[in-house]
Design an enzyme around this catalytic site. Sequence first.
Site, mmCIF file in Angstrom:
data_model
loop_
_atom_site.group_PDB
_atom_site.id
_atom_site.type_symbol
_atom_site.label_atom_id
_atom_site.label_comp_id
_atom_site.label_asym_id
_atom_site.label_seq_id
_atom_site.Cartn_x
_atom_site.Cartn_y
_atom_site.Cartn_z
ATOM 1 N N TYR A 1 1.009 -1.098 0.082
ATOM 2 C CA TYR A 1 -0.145 0.021 0.070
ATOM 3 C C TYR A 1 0.731 1.359 -0.140
ATOM 4 O O TYR A 1 1.938 1.261 0.654
ATOM 5 C CB TYR A 1 -0.856 0.032 1.091
ATOM 6 C CG TYR A 1 -2.305 -0.381 0.946
ATOM 7 C CD1 TYR A 1 -3.107 0.546 0.121
ATOM 8 C CD2 TYR A 1 -2.896 -1.363 1.356
ATOM 9 C CE1 TYR A 1 -4.429 0.299 -0.292
ATOM 10 C CE2 TYR A 1 -4.324 -1.663 0.936
ATOM 11 C CZ TYR A 1 -5.039 -0.672 0.206
ATOM 12 O OH TYR A 1 -6.243 -1.011 -0.181
ATOM 13 N N GLU B 1 -0.629 4.804 -0.356
ATOM 14 C CA GLU B 1 -1.490 6.162 -0.692
ATOM 15 C C GLU B 1 -0.471 7.506 -0.419
ATOM 16 O O GLU B 1 0.264 7.308 0.521
ATOM 17 C CB GLU B 1 -2.706 6.015 0.634
ATOM 18 C CG GLU B 1 -3.652 5.008 0.181
ATOM 19 C CD GLU B 1 -4.840 4.899 1.211
ATOM 20 O OE1 GLU B 1 -4.808 5.713 2.180
ATOM 21 O OE2 GLU B 1 -5.587 4.047 0.951
ATOM 22 N N ASP C 1 -8.090 13.189 -24.359
ATOM 23 C CA ASP C 1 -7.951 11.830 -24.094
ATOM 24 C C ASP C 1 -7.490 11.176 -25.172
ATOM 25 O O ASP C 1 -7.967 10.758 -26.222
ATOM 26 C CB ASP C 1 -9.391 11.620 -23.851
ATOM 27 C CG ASP C 1 -9.648 9.950 -23.708
ATOM 28 O OD1 ASP C 1 -8.669 9.149 -23.695
ATOM 29 O OD2 ASP C 1 -10.855 9.623 -22.917
ATOM 30 N N THR D 1 -5.273 5.705 -21.003
ATOM 31 C CA THR D 1 -5.148 4.571 -20.725
ATOM 32 C C THR D 1 -3.417 3.996 -21.043
ATOM 33 O O THR D 1 -2.974 4.917 -22.059
ATOM 34 C CB THR D 1 -5.789 3.450 -21.276
ATOM 35 O OG1 THR D 1 -5.876 3.369 -22.675
ATOM 36 C CG2 THR D 1 -7.277 3.635 -20.766
ATOM 37 N N LYS E 1 -3.043 0.310 -24.434
ATOM 38 C CA LYS E 1 -3.662 0.180 -25.723
ATOM 39 C C LYS E 1 -2.589 0.288 -26.789
ATOM 40 O O LYS E 1 -1.571 -0.638 -26.828
ATOM 41 C CB LYS E 1 -4.912 1.355 -26.127
ATOM 42 C CG LYS E 1 -6.096 1.045 -25.256
ATOM 43 C CD LYS E 1 -7.128 1.852 -25.784
ATOM 44 C CE LYS E 1 -8.364 1.704 -24.937
ATOM 45 N NZ LYS E 1 -8.676 2.693 -23.860
ATOM 46 N N ARG F 1 -2.722 -2.553 -17.962
ATOM 47 C CA ARG F 1 -4.024 -1.911 -17.764
ATOM 48 C C ARG F 1 -3.672 -0.739 -16.587
ATOM 49 O O ARG F 1 -3.153 -1.127 -15.751
ATOM 50 C CB ARG F 1 -4.895 -2.995 -16.836
ATOM 51 C CG ARG F 1 -5.232 -4.201 -17.676
ATOM 52 C CD ARG F 1 -5.590 -4.010 -19.137
ATOM 53 N NE ARG F 1 -6.994 -3.732 -19.001
ATOM 54 C CZ ARG F 1 -8.087 -3.798 -20.119
ATOM 55 N NH1 ARG F 1 -7.493 -4.891 -20.974
ATOM 56 N NH2 ARG F 1 -8.864 -3.587 -20.084
HETATM 57 N N1 DSN Z 1 -13.209 -0.075 -23.984
HETATM 58 C C1 DSN Z 1 -12.366 1.059 -24.806
HETATM 59 C C2 DSN Z 1 -12.319 0.739 -26.174
HETATM 60 O O1 DSN Z 1 -12.431 -0.448 -26.574
HETATM 61 O O2 DSN Z 1 -12.042 1.556 -27.084
HETATM 62 C C3 DSN Z 1 -12.679 2.375 -24.373
HETATM 63 O O3 DSN Z 1 -12.519 2.699 -23.198
#
Ligand code: DSN
Length: 414
Positions: A52, A54, A198, A224, A227, A233
């Site tokens: 942890y 924080e 974003d 994120t 991707k 993640r």
């Molecule tokens: N779930 C994501 C996507 O597949 O584009 C977006 O948050």
Amino acid sequence: MSEVLSSSDPEVFALCRAEERRQAEKIRLIPSENYVSKAVLEASGSVFTNKYSEGYPGKRYYEGQEFVDPLEQLAIDRAKSLFGAAHANVQPYSGSPANLAVYLAFLKPGDKVMGLALPMGGHLTHGWGVSITGKYFTPVQYGVRKDTGRLDYDEIRDLAKKERPALLWAGGTAYSRLWDFETMGAIAREVGARFCADIAHIAGLIAGGVHPSPVAHADVVTTTTHKTLRGPRGGMILCKTEHAQAIDRAVFPGLQGGPHVHNTAALAVALKEAAQPSFKDYAKLVVSNARVLAEALMGKGFDVVSGGTDNHLILIDLTNKKVSGKIAARALDKAGIELNYNSVPYDTRKPFDPSGIRLGSPSVSSRGMGQAEMRQIATWMDRVVGDPTDETAAKVLGEVRELTGKFPAPGISI
Ligand code: DSN
């Protein structure tokens, strides 16, 4: 996968092995997915999961931070250097919490927020009605033009001037063209809005130098990390120094408790990988593969929204093929080609049974597939969508397996 898991929990081990095999054997075209490296996997499975922490480096609420602090600082420094940002927060659990932190930092409930509508290729958290962001704030949504499938920045400016939102979003989940972040930033300034980009889908393309960066134009950039960026993640926020304190306070203690430190470790590894010259080659391949795949599909009569792609993503309207997105996606899945059914702009069908499919090139590019393979994939897709029966799917599946056997999937040792 380790022998320890195999003996302590054979059921979970078997499911992990099966998923490894599935990911190795399929052609994975979901544009928000990828393959992380073995190093990223190892870091995310590290003992940092036990800790942890924080707070932020140097200011924590638990003891025992002598290795967590330098780890988080390393991830922060790598993120700042990779994207040329003044400040980075690497604690958001994922993209939606990162976006919520922006609302908490800058808006009061009821304030107006303007973003690309979900059915037009936007994201839930940019003010779509079913999301908390559309319920607790006052949403205004822009779209793409019906005739071009592209954003119209004059229309966006006119709407912003009329509605005067407090926050303007750029970014989406099913938009295949370049974003003009400079113009979006200028529009936000003209109407006195904060501007947040974003970049969840395109972070890896920006890091790899094949998509313009919003960092100089936006108050805040959210993303994120899993991707095109090819990390674990998670989520991340970049911002100007003047917003650093508001963003950090919004993430913790505003929204979250302890950060997932094992993910911070894996993110640090991924950010190092993304700074290597080979990552630029990967990013170029992602874009060229998507372009070749889109062109090959258009050559077979597929109606690609906006007439092509500038990034990693392709959105197809299947109306002219007389098959729904769901039926096509399911038949393709049986043929070993994995993508997702998706609404297209101005769709006349329902979101759970829409007219389109969405696909992309990150995963196949991470495996090293190139133009010849993209053309072959288009041929298989044409066969299956033209005849979405189990018989055709089974024939294509055999050929798909032969191809995937020649391109080992990163991080998977099958
Ligand atoms: N779930 C994501 C996507 O597949 O584009 C977006 O948050």
